[in-house]
Scaffold this motif. Structure first.
Motif, short mmCIF file in Angstrom:
data_model
loop_
_atom_site.label_atom_id
_atom_site.label_comp_id
_atom_site.label_asym_id
_atom_site.label_seq_id
_atom_site.Cartn_x
_atom_site.Cartn_y
_atom_site.Cartn_z
N ARG A 1 -2.64 1.94 12.30
CA ARG A 1 -3.09 2.80 11.21
C ARG A 1 -2.06 2.88 10.09
N ASN A 2 -0.78 3.08 10.46
CA ASN A 2 0.21 3.23 9.39
C ASN A 2 0.54 1.92 8.69
N THR A 3 0.23 0.78 9.34
CA THR A 3 0.40 -0.51 8.66
C THR A 3 -0.47 -0.58 7.41
N PHE A 4 -1.73 -0.16 7.53
CA PHE A 4 -2.63 -0.24 6.38
C PHE A 4 -2.43 0.91 5.40
N LEU A 5 -1.92 2.04 5.87
CA LEU A 5 -1.53 3.11 4.95
C LEU A 5 -0.38 2.64 4.06
N LEU A 6 0.66 2.08 4.68
CA LEU A 6 1.80 1.60 3.91
C LEU A 6 1.42 0.44 3.00
N ARG A 7 0.51 -0.41 3.47
CA ARG A 7 0.07 -1.53 2.62
C ARG A 7 -0.62 -1.01 1.36
N THR A 8 -1.36 0.08 1.49
CA THR A 8 -2.01 0.66 0.32
C THR A 8 -0.98 1.18 -0.66
N TYR A 9 0.02 1.89 -0.16
CA TYR A 9 1.09 2.37 -1.03
C TYR A 9 1.86 1.22 -1.68
N ALA A 10 2.07 0.14 -0.91
CA ALA A 10 2.86 -0.98 -1.42
C ALA A 10 2.27 -1.58 -2.68
N TYR A 11 0.92 -1.62 -2.75
CA TYR A 11 0.27 -2.25 -3.89
C TYR A 11 -0.40 -1.24 -4.82
N LEU A 12 -0.03 0.02 -4.66
CA LEU A 12 -0.60 1.05 -5.52
C LEU A 12 0.08 1.08 -6.88
N ILE B 1 -10.78 7.33 12.43
CA ILE B 1 -11.50 6.10 12.09
C ILE B 1 -11.26 5.05 13.16
N GLN B 2 -12.33 4.38 13.60
CA GLN B 2 -12.20 3.36 14.63
C GLN B 2 -11.37 2.19 14.11
N LEU B 3 -10.67 1.55 15.04
CA LEU B 3 -9.71 0.52 14.65
C LEU B 3 -10.34 -0.65 13.93
N HIS B 4 -11.57 -1.00 14.27
CA HIS B 4 -12.18 -2.16 13.63
C HIS B 4 -12.57 -1.86 12.18
N LEU B 5 -12.36 -0.61 11.72
CA LEU B 5 -12.64 -0.25 10.34
C LEU B 5 -11.38 0.07 9.54
N VAL B 6 -10.24 0.15 10.22
CA VAL B 6 -9.01 0.59 9.57
C VAL B 6 -8.60 -0.32 8.42
#
Length: 480
Positions: free
Chosen positions: A285-296, A360-365
């Motif tokens: 979960r935090n991998t995709f949270l940080l990825r969003t911040y990285a390209y924000l 949120i289920q993992l296959h949607l993260v």
């Protein structure tokens, strides 16, 4: 593309609608031209580095036999197929009698299609797959919108950008890790058919470097796993599998029986070191949270990279030695950018709670970044000023004794009174499960060393305005 490793950056633009069957063809490591022909559609991919050891291939081992499926013929091509034309060879994988391998799916095979476990792995204990990750629905390749790097009008900002451009992880680096993950998932599913392997951490969150190790999370069910019993047993089987069946391309596998056990190993093909854990779901979960911040915002990634390099150079970036983990450092940078008088980043968990809910289920993260457009800040500070401000903030402004760093709240908040937070030197809140990511800093001597480096580096950089005064650039670039 890769369902768990969407390489797009928000916002995503569906420029190309095509399906990726590249990994459904063969477990061999492909030549340069085959990689170019494959349906990756990466822009400016450095394919000269994509294959470092072409003579090595994945899966060049004895096949595990199936007990009930006559159609499964192992992973080696049969002798009567060697002389078939290319189209004929591919037809076997796409025939109506056999489904192609689906990359990174959790595949709930029917009883007659499940692989049997080799006698080597017979055991009285089998993990209880209570709520396995649902099958991932195939999606179209999503091309990212390229983010332009910020301008550098002063020397310090230019040095930061040069370091970033020299050391940032390349598409070819990620592609090598993804290829290894794909092959390992195929192998591990022989042991645990409903498992799924995720690439997580800096390799995927946007903050990786050329030398970043690979972090893998093996998910066997979407429920907590007892790390002392279940996870350790699962990793024991995986470790044995690596040592026997996969010894031709996995070297130095080690089972580390820590609080959260892992298997450490090196992939001979990609020459990448990997750590593999079981069911560390918050890490996905935090991998995709940080990825969003990285390209924000286009200043985030260069600033994070230089701070990680600085911390590593001054020996304060190693949780195993009682200092700060890279994850904690990234959260500290994001928190600083959120708390400026004119913030550069918001709390995306507050703005988009439905996209970053822990339920949120993992296959949607992986879809979460698709819903977040770029953030337009009124703060036009250059990279040099932001680096100076970061050092000053933690050297003179942040109250370590009573405050906790919270990216989720986008501000410093009072420390909780729980046992996990009491008498801790540094408190950095994990955005999903609320734990302390900096709990490794448990010695006052190490805490004082960390604070001292912030203060000394701030004074040096403020006086000289030269990155070399706190981080030798030549040595940092050589390390990648």
């Amino acid at each position: 593309m890769f369902p768990n490793s969407i390489l797009g950056r928000p916002p995503f633009t569906p420029n190309h609608q095509q399906h990726n069957n590249f990994f459904a063809l063969s477990p061999s490591l492909y030549s340069h031209q085959q990689l170019i022909d494959a349906q990756f559609s990466f822009h400016n991919a450095d394919l000269s580095r994509a294959v470092s050891l072409q003579q090595l291939t994945y899966g060049n081992v004895s096949p595990v036999q199936t007990s009930t499926s006559p159609l499964f013929r192992g992973r080696k091509r049969l002798s009567d197929e060697k002389n078939l034309p290319l189209d004929g060879k591919r037809q076997r994988f796409h025939s109506p009698h056999q489904e192609p391998t689906v990359v990174n799916h959790i595949v709930p095979l029917s009883d007659e299609r499940r692989y049997s476990i080799s006698p080597l792995f017979h055991t009285h204990y089998v993990p209880d797959i209570v709520r396995c990750v649902p099958p991932f629905r195939e999606i179209s390749i999503l091309e990212p919108r390229e983010i332009t790097l910020p301008e550098a009008k002063d020397k310090l900002s230019q040095q930061i950008l040069e370091l970033f451009e020299a050391c940032q992880q390349q598409v070819s680096d990620l592609k090598k890790k993804e290829l290894c993950r794909t092959e390992l998932q195929r192998e591990i599913q022989l042991l645990f058919p409903q498992s799924r392997l995720f690439l997580v951490g800096s390799s995927l969150n946007g903050f990786g470097t050329r030398s970043s190790d690979g972090d893998l999370c093996l998910v066997v069910k979407e429920e907590p796993v007892n790390q002392k019993t279940e996870a350790r047993h699962i990793l024991t089987l995986v470790h044995k599998h690596f040592c026997t069946r996969l010894s031709s391309y996995i070297e130095r596998p080690q089972l580390i029986r820590a609080k959260v056990p892992i298997v450490k190993f090196r992939d001979k093909v990609s020459c990448v070191e990997f750590d593999l854990n079981v069911n560390n779901i918050v890490g996905i979960r935090n991998t995709f949270l940080l990825r969003t911040y990285a390209y924000l915002e286009n200043r985030v990634r260069p600033l994070v990279l230089v701070i990680k390099k600085w911390a590593s150079h001054h020996d304060i970036n190693d949780a195993s030695r009682g200092t700060l983990s890279s994850y904690s450092l990234v959260l500290m940078v994001l928190h600083y950018l959120q708390t400026l008088p004119e913030p550069i980043l918001p709390s995306i968990q507050k703005i988009y709670p439905e996209s970053f809910s822990p339920s949120i289920q993992l296959h949607l993260v992986h879809q979460a970044p698709c819903n977040v457009p770029p953030y337009l800040s009124k703060n036009d500070s250059n990279l040099g000023d932001l680096l100076l401000g970061f050092l000053k903030y933690y050297a003179t402004e942040f109250d370590w004794n009573s405050q906790m760093i919270s990216v989720r709240e986008a501000k410093a908040i009072p420390r909780p009174d729980g046992i996990e937070w009491r008498n801790k030197y540094i408190c950095v809140e994990e955005p999903f499960d609320g734990t302390n990511t900096a709990r490794a800093v448990h010695e006052k001597q190490k805490f004082d060393m960390i604070k001292d480096q912030f203060l000394k580096s701030w004074h040096r950089l403020k006086n000289r305005k030269d990155l070399n005064s706190i981080l030798p650039l030549r040595a940092a670039i050589l390390k990648r």
